[in-house]
Scaffold this active site. Structure first.
Site, PDB file in Angstrom:
ATOM      1  N   GLU A  26      65.325  12.715  63.515  1.00 24.33           N
ATOM      2  CA  GLU A  26      64.543  13.335  64.538  1.00 24.33           C
ATOM      3  C   GLU A  26      64.195  14.913  64.325  1.00 24.33           C
ATOM      4  O   GLU A  26      65.013  15.312  63.758  1.00 24.33           O
ATOM      5  CB  GLU A  26      65.434  13.246  65.986  1.00 24.33           C
ATOM      6  CG  GLU A  26      65.708  11.781  66.582  1.00 24.33           C
ATOM      7  CD  GLU A  26      66.490  11.864  67.650  1.00 24.33           C
ATOM      8  OE1 GLU A  26      66.930  12.730  68.187  1.00 24.33           O
ATOM      9  OE2 GLU A  26      66.697  10.489  68.107  1.00 24.33           O
ATOM     10  N   LYS A  84      64.557  18.453  65.317  1.00 18.91           N
ATOM     11  CA  LYS A  84      65.654  19.269  65.807  1.00 18.91           C
ATOM     12  C   LYS A  84      64.931  20.680  66.588  1.00 18.91           C
ATOM     13  O   LYS A  84      64.452  21.479  65.649  1.00 18.91           O
ATOM     14  CB  LYS A  84      66.653  19.894  64.889  1.00 18.91           C
ATOM     15  CG  LYS A  84      67.809  20.785  65.316  1.00 18.91           C
ATOM     16  CD  LYS A  84      68.820  21.171  64.628  1.00 18.91           C
ATOM     17  CE  LYS A  84      70.256  21.670  65.137  1.00 18.91           C
ATOM     18  NZ  LYS A  84      69.938  22.736  66.082  1.00 18.91           N
ATOM     19  N   ARG A 104      74.303  22.678  78.220  1.00 12.96           N
ATOM     20  CA  ARG A 104      75.113  22.240  76.989  1.00 12.96           C
ATOM     21  C   ARG A 104      76.649  22.808  77.557  1.00 12.96           C
ATOM     22  O   ARG A 104      77.728  22.247  77.312  1.00 12.96           O
ATOM     23  CB  ARG A 104      74.884  22.881  75.791  1.00 12.96           C
ATOM     24  CG  ARG A 104      75.805  22.564  74.568  1.00 12.96           C
ATOM     25  CD  ARG A 104      75.276  22.828  73.418  1.00 12.96           C
ATOM     26  NE  ARG A 104      76.251  23.279  72.347  1.00 12.96           N
ATOM     27  CZ  ARG A 104      75.724  23.288  71.236  1.00 12.96           C
ATOM     28  NH1 ARG A 104      74.653  22.687  70.745  1.00 12.96           N
ATOM     29  NH2 ARG A 104      76.799  23.156  70.306  1.00 12.96           N
ATOM     30  N   ARG A 134      82.347  16.269  67.482  1.00 13.29           N
ATOM     31  CA  ARG A 134      81.359  16.288  66.470  1.00 13.29           C
ATOM     32  C   ARG A 134      81.771  15.234  65.267  1.00 13.29           C
ATOM     33  O   ARG A 134      82.444  15.379  64.323  1.00 13.29           O
ATOM     34  CB  ARG A 134      81.886  17.827  65.987  1.00 13.29           C
ATOM     35  CG  ARG A 134      80.888  18.629  65.013  1.00 13.29           C
ATOM     36  CD  ARG A 134      81.473  19.856  64.520  1.00 13.29           C
ATOM     37  NE  ARG A 134      81.612  20.738  65.412  1.00 13.29           N
ATOM     38  CZ  ARG A 134      80.784  21.533  66.121  1.00 13.29           C
ATOM     39  NH1 ARG A 134      79.536  21.552  65.594  1.00 13.29           N
ATOM     40  NH2 ARG A 134      80.722  22.568  67.032  1.00 13.29           N
TER      41      ARG A 134
HETATM   42  P1  AMP Z   1      73.889  23.185  66.839  1.00 12.07           P
HETATM   43  O1  AMP Z   1      73.677  24.103  68.062  1.00 12.07           O
HETATM   44  O2  AMP Z   1      73.380  23.774  65.574  1.00 12.07           O
HETATM   45  O3  AMP Z   1      75.260  22.716  66.613  1.00 12.07           O
HETATM   46  O4  AMP Z   1      72.954  21.896  66.837  1.00 12.07           O
HETATM   47  C1  AMP Z   1      72.939  21.014  67.957  1.00 12.07           C
HETATM   48  C2  AMP Z   1      71.856  21.335  69.093  1.00 12.07           C
HETATM   49  O5  AMP Z   1      70.782  20.988  68.559  1.00 12.07           O
HETATM   50  C3  AMP Z   1      72.249  20.136  70.163  1.00 12.07           C
HETATM   51  O6  AMP Z   1      73.272  20.811  70.984  1.00 12.07           O
HETATM   52  C4  AMP Z   1      70.885  20.169  70.785  1.00 12.07           C
HETATM   53  O7  AMP Z   1      70.611  21.281  71.947  1.00 12.07           O
HETATM   54  C5  AMP Z   1      69.892  20.462  69.888  1.00 12.07           C
HETATM   55  N1  AMP Z   1      68.802  19.533  69.422  1.00 12.07           N
HETATM   56  C6  AMP Z   1      67.638  19.788  69.303  1.00 12.07           C
HETATM   57  N2  AMP Z   1      66.940  18.606  69.009  1.00 12.07           N
HETATM   58  C7  AMP Z   1      67.937  17.558  69.055  1.00 12.07           C
HETATM   59  C8  AMP Z   1      67.797  16.164  68.887  1.00 12.07           C
HETATM   60  N3  AMP Z   1      66.710  15.446  68.510  1.00 12.07           N
HETATM   61  N4  AMP Z   1      69.046  15.515  69.117  1.00 12.07           N
HETATM   62  C9  AMP Z   1      70.176  16.086  69.228  1.00 12.07           C
HETATM   63  N5  AMP Z   1      70.096  17.358  69.561  1.00 12.07           N
HETATM   64  C10 AMP Z   1      69.413  18.265  69.184  1.00 12.07           C
END
Ligand code: AMP
Length: 572
Positions: A250, A252, A273, A417
């Site tokens: 998917e 991001k 979040r 996680r």
């Molecule tokens: P990180 O903050 O770098 O740990 O990345 C995780 C975050 O990416 C999640 O908490 C979401 O807010 C965001 N995110 C963006 N696109 C997606 C997706 N397709 N699936 C899940 N999370 C996503």
């Protein structure tokens, strides 16, 4: 139960600097608390008067707290202010001035825990004209009824600075020890807490119904579920080891994660979040979800992004302007948004948490009627690493952050996680440079151009296993004048007089000012090296760190973990 019983334990905890000792003191105390008081006790230990997501705040102006303390003790405000200057803490001030009073005048009243809790809720509920005065009057009566050391905690509660260093995980450990005599059962409690992040409910269920009751705790629409998090890898090829064969890939998006709940009455609630209720910020999204999703009840997740008139997405900074309480209507017009839905956790009376991703997605696709503002995350399903990489490159040209690879058979791991979701971001492919989300735990005063603010910040990673924070760098670069100017105010609320209990720090790195681990910053680092001065992992330091931005949407426990940093070091 009398409030004073809790006060004695809070006093003891305050003198304790070891996490283990803290757990033991708590466990020994909790087992003796009457079951009807256990929920209240747990909230208060965490410095709250409700679950964190309900976020009930007292709303007493800072100045009023000191004034109430002075009135309660029958001293001049100037005197209280002087003591406040000496101690730097409204709690110690209250204790000191009220001590004098009880020595000479009135005997201490017997404040029960329930009376305190009820009054605090009443204070929180007061709004409108005259409410500040009414709030103060109630606070004064509470301060007078408590003992001087009790007043110390009441004053800190009123100001929102009651922090003992006991985090959620410490309390779950203690509850497990207290009620099951076995620390290992914490895993069961944590699992339930991920689905029901309300410490009062967890504690009361455990006290009344034991582990059997805990196992039965289920989703409740309208109460947030802790969100699933992603793992990270250092090499693209590693993804295949973790999620072999066909996988979903998917986009991001760099926006704001949202968990949307619709209950049987049709009420839609949005959580961030951090599990804050953000419904009022996004009336447009509520409206769209109402019309575009066909379901009596749902819990779904997605990423909110800002879009322009043509529907093209705009940077995260633009979306951040929608984080506001006022002028919402105007901003809805000025900054339209789109949600990219990517998960379904509950639908028409049925929990989807344990269903495989593929089934959750199938249902999600069926119930969502796409519009300009509500759509599904872009994705492909592939087993070919080349194809995966191609999609990744395409996402970068679309200016997205990267990709999230998801196991087709994986369940939704609330609050975890896990390896069912793996992120792959653009900074991973840029030479050496990696970004880290670190927690500010201390600061050193600035000099010269930076006098009056901080010159450098001591930053830490999170050690999930031990529930502690471990320092990894001193951050001074990249702080713009604007950031420097706002730092002292932003951090002042979290200032503490001594090392926070959950912080591991070497003597050489001890900062001039300590902070409770709360504020997360994104930091770009050039290199990881071994260091005798830092406590992260096996002693690792981040070299040439550069401040990028505050990560308001992350809690301290969602920072980069020491384990991740250790792993990144191992790969270099
Ligand atoms: P990180 O903050 O770098 O740990 O990345 C995780 C975050 O990416 C999640 O908490 C979401 O807010 C965001 N995110 C963006 N696109 C997606 C997706 N397709 N699936 C899940 N999370 C996503």
């Amino acid at each position: 139960m009398e409030f004073q019983k809790l006060v004695e334990i809070l006093n003891e905890l305050e003198k304790t600097s070891s996490g283990n000792a803290m757990r033991e003191i708590l466990a020994e105390f909790l087992v003796k608390v009457p079951v009807d008081d256990i929920a209240v006790v747990c909230y208060l230990i965490l410095g709250q008067i409700s679950s964190e997501y309900e976020a009930v705040v007292l709303g007493i102006a800072d100045k009023s707290v000191l004034k109430s303390v002075a009135i309660a003790a029958g001293v001049e405000l100037g005197k209280a202010q002087k003591i406040m200057q000496e101690t730097g803490d409204v709690g110690l001030t209250a204790e000191r001035v009220l001590q004098k009073k009880t020595q000479t005048l009135i005997p201490v009243g017997k404040l029960t825990l329930h009376e305190l809790f009820d009054k605090l809720h009443k204070i929180a509920a007061l709004t409108g004209t005259g409410s500040q005065e009414a709030k103060s009057n109630m606070l004064i009566s509470l301060l007078q009824k408590a003992s001087p050391s009790g007043a110390k905690y009441v004053a800190r509660m009123a100001l929102g600075t009651l922090r003992l260093g006991a985090g959620d995980m410490t309390l779950l450990d203690a509850l497990s020890m207290a009620y099951t005599n076995d620390k290992k059962n914490k895993a069961l409690l944590e699992h339930a807490y991920n689905i029901c992040p309300d410490m009062g409910i967890i504690a009361e269920t455990l006290a009344k119904k034991g582990l059997k009751g805990i196992e039965k705790i289920d989703i409740h629409v309208g109460r947030p579920i802790k969100m699933m998090l992603c793992q990270r890898v250092d090499e693209l090829e590693e993804i295949e080891d973790k999620i072999p064969g066909k996988k979903a890939v998917e986009a991001k998006y760099d926006g704001e994660r949202v968990q949307a709940h619709k209950d049987l009455k049709g009420k839609i609630t949005l959580f961030s979040r951090r599990l804050e209720n953000i419904t009022l910020q996004f009336p447009d999204l509520v409206q769209e979800l109402d019309t575009q999703v066909s379901a009596k009840e749902f819990i779904m997740e997605g990423e909110i992004i800002a879009i322009d008139k043509e529907g093209q997405h705009l940077p995260f900074q633009t979306l951040m302007q929608r984080r506001r309480k006022y002028d919402v209507k105007q901003y809805v017009k000025d900054i339209p948004i789109q949600v990219k839905l990517f998960d379904l956790l509950f639908w028409n009376g049925k929990s989807f948490l344990l269903l495989p991703y593929e089934q959750r997605m199938e249902r999600l696709a069926k119930i969502v009627r796409k519009s300009k503002h509500v759509t599904l995350a872009d994705k492909i399903v592939t087993e070919d690493v080349e194809e995966l990489n191609e999609f990744f490159q395409q996402m970068l040209t679309e200016k997205y952050e990267g990709i999230i690879v998801k196991s087709l058979t994986g369940e939704y791991q609330a609050g975890t996680r896990g390896w069912n979701w793996i992120k792959w971001k653009k900074d991973y492919v840029q030479d050496l440079a990696d970004t880290f989300d670190l927690v500010i735990v201390g600061a050193y005063h600035g000099q010269g151009r930076r006098s009056g603010t901080y010159g450098a910040l001591l930053c830490a990673a999170y050690n999930e296993k031990e529930d502690v924070f471990e320092t990894v760098c001193k951050l001074g670069t990249g702080l713009t004048d604007e950031v420097l100017a706002e730092l002292p105010k932003k951090l002042s609320k979290y200032k503490v007089n001594q090392r926070p209990v959950r912080l591991k720090v070497k003597k050489e790195m001890e900062p001039e000012v300590w902070f409770e681990p709360k504020i997360v910053v994104e930091v770009l680092g050039a290199e990881l090296t071994k260091s005798p001065f830092h406590t992260c992992g096996s002693g690792l330091a981040l070299r040439f760190p550069r401040f990028l931005q505050f990560r308001e949407n992350k809690k301290a426990e969602q920072a980069t973990t020491s384990k991740e940093i250790e792993k990144m070091y191992g790969m270099k």
